[in-house]
Write a protein that holds these residues in place. Structure first.
Motif, mmCIF file in Angstrom:
data_model
loop_
_atom_site.group_PDB
_atom_site.id
_atom_site.type_symbol
_atom_site.label_atom_id
_atom_site.label_comp_id
_atom_site.label_asym_id
_atom_site.label_seq_id
_atom_site.Cartn_x
_atom_site.Cartn_y
_atom_site.Cartn_z
ATOM 1 N N SER A 188 0.829 -1.198 0.000
ATOM 2 C CA SER A 188 0.000 0.000 0.000
ATOM 3 C C SER A 188 0.868 1.255 0.000
ATOM 4 O O SER A 188 2.046 1.219 0.361
ATOM 5 N N LEU A 189 0.277 2.377 -0.372
ATOM 6 C CA LEU A 189 1.013 3.634 -0.378
ATOM 7 C C LEU A 189 1.519 4.021 1.016
ATOM 8 O O LEU A 189 2.684 4.427 1.145
ATOM 9 N N PRO A 190 0.727 3.895 2.083
ATOM 10 C CA PRO A 190 1.266 4.229 3.415
ATOM 11 C C PRO A 190 2.497 3.399 3.790
ATOM 12 O O PRO A 190 3.439 3.927 4.397
ATOM 13 N N VAL A 191 2.500 2.115 3.457
ATOM 14 C CA VAL A 191 3.677 1.290 3.755
ATOM 15 C C VAL A 191 4.870 1.772 2.934
ATOM 16 O O VAL A 191 6.002 1.854 3.438
ATOM 17 N N MET A 192 4.648 2.109 1.670
ATOM 18 C CA MET A 192 5.725 2.643 0.834
ATOM 19 C C MET A 192 6.293 3.923 1.438
ATOM 20 O O MET A 192 7.516 4.129 1.469
ATOM 21 N N GLN A 193 5.423 4.772 1.946
ATOM 22 C CA GLN A 193 5.877 6.040 2.528
ATOM 23 C C GLN A 193 6.656 5.808 3.810
ATOM 24 O O GLN A 193 7.681 6.460 4.050
ATOM 25 N N ARG A 194 6.205 4.868 4.638
ATOM 26 C CA ARG A 194 6.952 4.558 5.866
ATOM 27 C C ARG A 194 8.319 3.962 5.532
ATOM 28 O O ARG A 194 9.321 4.268 6.196
ATOM 29 N N ALA A 195 8.359 3.117 4.514
ATOM 30 C CA ALA A 195 9.632 2.532 4.100
ATOM 31 C C ALA A 195 10.587 3.620 3.614
ATOM 32 O O ALA A 195 11.784 3.605 3.937
ATOM 33 N N ALA A 196 10.064 4.558 2.844
ATOM 34 C CA ALA A 196 10.898 5.657 2.352
ATOM 35 C C ALA A 196 11.425 6.496 3.515
ATOM 36 O O ALA A 196 12.608 6.865 3.539
ATOM 37 N N ASP A 197 10.578 6.786 4.478
ATOM 38 C CA ASP A 197 11.018 7.572 5.638
ATOM 39 C C ASP A 197 12.109 6.825 6.411
ATOM 40 O O ASP A 197 13.082 7.440 6.887
ATOM 41 N N ALA A 198 11.958 5.518 6.533
ATOM 42 C CA ALA A 198 12.953 4.713 7.248
ATOM 43 C C ALA A 198 14.294 4.741 6.522
ATOM 44 O O ALA A 198 15.354 4.871 7.156
ATOM 45 N N VAL A 199 14.267 4.604 5.198
ATOM 46 C CA VAL A 199 15.509 4.643 4.423
ATOM 47 C C VAL A 199 16.166 6.013 4.533
ATOM 48 O O VAL A 199 17.391 6.116 4.704
ATOM 49 N N SER A 200 15.379 7.069 4.455
ATOM 50 C CA SER A 200 15.935 8.416 4.588
ATOM 51 C C SER A 200 16.631 8.591 5.933
ATOM 52 O O SER A 200 17.752 9.107 6.005
ATOM 53 N N GLU A 201 15.985 8.132 7.004
ATOM 54 C CA GLU A 201 16.577 8.249 8.334
ATOM 55 C C GLU A 201 17.807 7.357 8.470
ATOM 56 O O GLU A 201 18.809 7.752 9.094
ATOM 57 N N ALA A 202 17.749 6.163 7.875
ATOM 58 C CA ALA A 202 18.896 5.250 7.948
ATOM 59 C C ALA A 202 20.110 5.848 7.248
ATOM 60 O O ALA A 202 21.245 5.725 7.723
ATOM 61 N N ILE A 203 19.886 6.493 6.119
ATOM 62 C CA ILE A 203 20.992 7.118 5.396
ATOM 63 C C ILE A 203 21.571 8.272 6.200
ATOM 64 O O ILE A 203 22.789 8.406 6.339
ATOM 65 N N SER A 204 20.702 9.099 6.762
ATOM 66 C CA SER A 204 21.186 10.266 7.516
ATOM 67 C C SER A 204 21.878 9.868 8.805
ATOM 68 O O SER A 204 22.745 10.593 9.307
ATOM 69 N N SER A 205 21.506 8.704 9.343
ATOM 70 C CA SER A 205 22.144 8.248 10.585
ATOM 71 C C SER A 205 23.218 7.195 10.334
ATOM 72 O O SER A 205 23.702 6.561 11.275
ATOM 73 N N ASP A 206 23.593 7.013 9.071
ATOM 74 C CA ASP A 206 24.712 6.137 8.696
ATOM 75 C C ASP A 206 24.536 4.686 9.115
ATOM 76 O O ASP A 206 25.472 4.043 9.597
ATOM 77 N N VAL A 207 23.347 4.143 8.914
ATOM 78 C CA VAL A 207 23.194 2.693 9.078
ATOM 79 C C VAL A 207 24.053 2.028 8.008
ATOM 80 O O VAL A 207 23.895 2.300 6.823
ATOM 81 N N PRO A 208 24.995 1.173 8.399
ATOM 82 C CA PRO A 208 25.952 0.627 7.425
ATOM 83 C C PRO A 208 25.276 -0.058 6.245
ATOM 84 O O PRO A 208 24.380 -0.898 6.410
ATOM 85 N N GLY A 209 25.695 0.331 5.056
ATOM 86 C CA GLY A 209 25.269 -0.351 3.845
ATOM 87 C C GLY A 209 24.039 0.199 3.172
ATOM 88 O O GLY A 209 23.827 -0.036 1.979
ATOM 89 N N VAL A 210 23.168 0.899 3.883
ATOM 90 C CA VAL A 210 21.925 1.393 3.280
ATOM 91 C C VAL A 210 22.256 2.559 2.350
ATOM 92 O O VAL A 210 22.698 3.616 2.795
ATOM 93 N N THR A 211 22.064 2.340 1.056
ATOM 94 C CA THR A 211 22.460 3.361 0.077
ATOM 95 C C THR A 211 21.286 3.877 -0.757
ATOM 96 O O THR A 211 21.479 4.700 -1.648
ATOM 97 N N GLY A 212 20.090 3.400 -0.483
ATOM 98 C CA GLY A 212 18.931 3.825 -1.255
ATOM 99 C C GLY A 212 17.785 2.881 -1.023
ATOM 100 O O GLY A 212 17.700 2.219 0.020
ATOM 101 N N ILE A 213 16.894 2.783 -2.013
ATOM 102 C CA ILE A 213 15.713 1.934 -1.876
ATOM 103 C C ILE A 213 15.298 1.401 -3.243
ATOM 104 O O ILE A 213 15.453 2.071 -4.261
ATOM 105 N N HIS A 214 14.802 0.196 -3.238
ATOM 106 C CA HIS A 214 14.281 -0.462 -4.439
ATOM 107 C C HIS A 214 12.797 -0.737 -4.209
ATOM 108 O O HIS A 214 12.433 -1.515 -3.327
ATOM 109 N N PHE A 215 11.946 -0.059 -4.985
ATOM 110 C CA PHE A 215 10.523 -0.350 -4.978
ATOM 111 C C PHE A 215 10.252 -1.370 -6.080
ATOM 112 O O PHE A 215 10.264 -1.038 -7.260
ATOM 113 N N GLU A 216 10.023 -2.618 -5.686
ATOM 114 C CA GLU A 216 9.710 -3.668 -6.655
ATOM 115 C C GLU A 216 8.188 -3.750 -6.762
ATOM 116 O O GLU A 216 7.537 -4.483 -6.037
#
Length: 376
Positions: A97-125
């Motif tokens: 669903s769109l809300p899950v996609m948005q939460r996933a995007a927010d999580a990736v954005s925060e992971a990148i800004s907080s330097d979670v090792p390895g997270v370099t973007g997102i793949h929406f399949e």
């Protein structure tokens, strides 16, 4: 200040060198390869290689990204995969669903800004896929591209953005729009004819998601998506080298057909990688592992139990690919595909590295200069 390591053997992405120093700066970038070293530099027994880049990771460590689209989940997924040499990855969200996609995007954005090792973007399949080739994706969430999704894909705080879509379900003009927004467009989960696939590639799509799987097959009078993927020298193809999604013979055919540099190893890994669990829920179904095969309760394959070093070993053992080329398929080629400055150990590259022992097991992993895994 940085740190200097002396590799007993080093594969820099092109050749294997012996007794070579690698110096990593505080910024996580390689500052030099070779040159004089102090006696206090740490010596690394084994083969030091570029870190693996996995552009299709649904989960790991008992966590499925769709079910837990949070930063803590991304941390667990990262921990699960870096023990197998993955130093950079695209967390992958399958059709939802769109809300899950948005939460996933927010999580990736925060992971990148907080330097979670390895997270370099997102793949929406998905979710813009063909129902006829949906595989294990939830049919109720499959839908056409809307302005809401376009706005989501346009977010530059998400790092590298990749979208898998079926070209018969998305207008050529929208594919051009996605590309203009800096999105990498892959084609997959599609029943499209060759002409439709060609039009999508000409509009800027650059790759194919899990070659052979969930795509229109090659026939004598209609090449389909599989045939077009093999024909087009300019397109990259992801390959799940687990022996279940693709047979060794089909892998060998792809290796013959595609130019060197256009086949990438991917895992399509689910939550069970890096965990002792043998099943997990997926929407209204249950996925069960038997050996290294994942099957949904409705009968279809449901992702994989593959890791990156396993994919490297498999492509070598089953198809006779030389180790150096298999390593490129896991590092340099995906880096080139998504535009990540790694996949090679040289001055100015990201310090993403993996230390392998003689049995091609991962001993240590570094992501942007930080040691993120050490086997004890």
């Amino acid at each position: 200040m940085g740190v200097t390591l002396i590799a007993e053997r080093l594969f820099d992405g092109e050749r294997i060198l012996s007794e070579i120093a690698v110096t990593v700066g505080d910024s996580g970038i390689i500052s030099s390869v070779g040159g004089g070293v102090s006696s206090s530099a740490e010596r690394l027994p084994g083969l030091l290689v570029p870190g693996f880049i996995d552009i299709q990771v649904n989960g790991g460590g008992g966590v499925l990204f769709n079910q837990d689209p949070t930063v803590s989940a991304l941390q667990k997924i990262s921990e699960a995969h870096r023990q197998f040499g993955t130093s950079a990855f695209l967390p992958t969200l399958i059709t939802d669903s769109l809300p899950v996609m948005q939460r996933a995007a927010d999580a990736v954005s925060e992971a990148i800004s907080s330097d979670v090792p390895g997270v370099t973007g997102i793949h929406f399949e998905g979710p813009h896929l063909s129902e006829a080739k949906k595989g294990t994706h939830e049919q109720g969430f499959i839908r056409h591209l809307s302005d809401d999704e376009l706005s989501l894909y346009a977010r530059e705080d998400l790092g590298i953005r990749l979208v898998t879509l079926a070209p018969e379900c998305v207008a050529v003009s929208d594919i051009r729009k996605l590309v203009s927004l800096g999105v990498h467009v892959c084609l997959g989960h599609s029943n499209a004819c060759a002409d439709t696939v060609e039009a999508a590639l000409d509009a800027g799509a650059t790759g194919f998601t899990h070659l052979y799987n969930a795509m229109s097959p090659l026939h004598s009078r209609e090449p389909g998506m599989v045939g077009t993927a093999l024909i087009r020298d300019d397109a990259w193809c992801g390959l799940i080298a687990d022996g279940h999604h693709v047979s060794p013979g089909a892998m060998a055919l792809a290796l013959k057909a595609k130019p060197r540099g256009k086949l990438l190893l991917v895992t399509d890994a689910m939550s069970l990688v890096g965990s002792d669990e043998i099943s997990f829920p997926l929407f209204d179904r249950v996925v069960t592992r038997e050996g290294d095969k994942l099957t949904s309760s409705t009968g279809e394959l449901a992702g994989s139990h593959l890791d990156m070093i396993g994919a490297v070993r498999n492509i070598c053992d089953w198809c006779g690919v030389e180790l150096q080329e298999a390593l490129r398929m896991a590092s340099l080629y995906p880096a080139q595909f998504i535009g990540l400055g790694s996949g090679i150990i040289t001055e100015g590259a990201r310090a993403d590295m993996v230390l392998l022992d003689e049995g091609l097991q991962v001993s240590r992993t570094w992501s942007q200069g930080r040691e993120v895994f050490r086997r004890h």
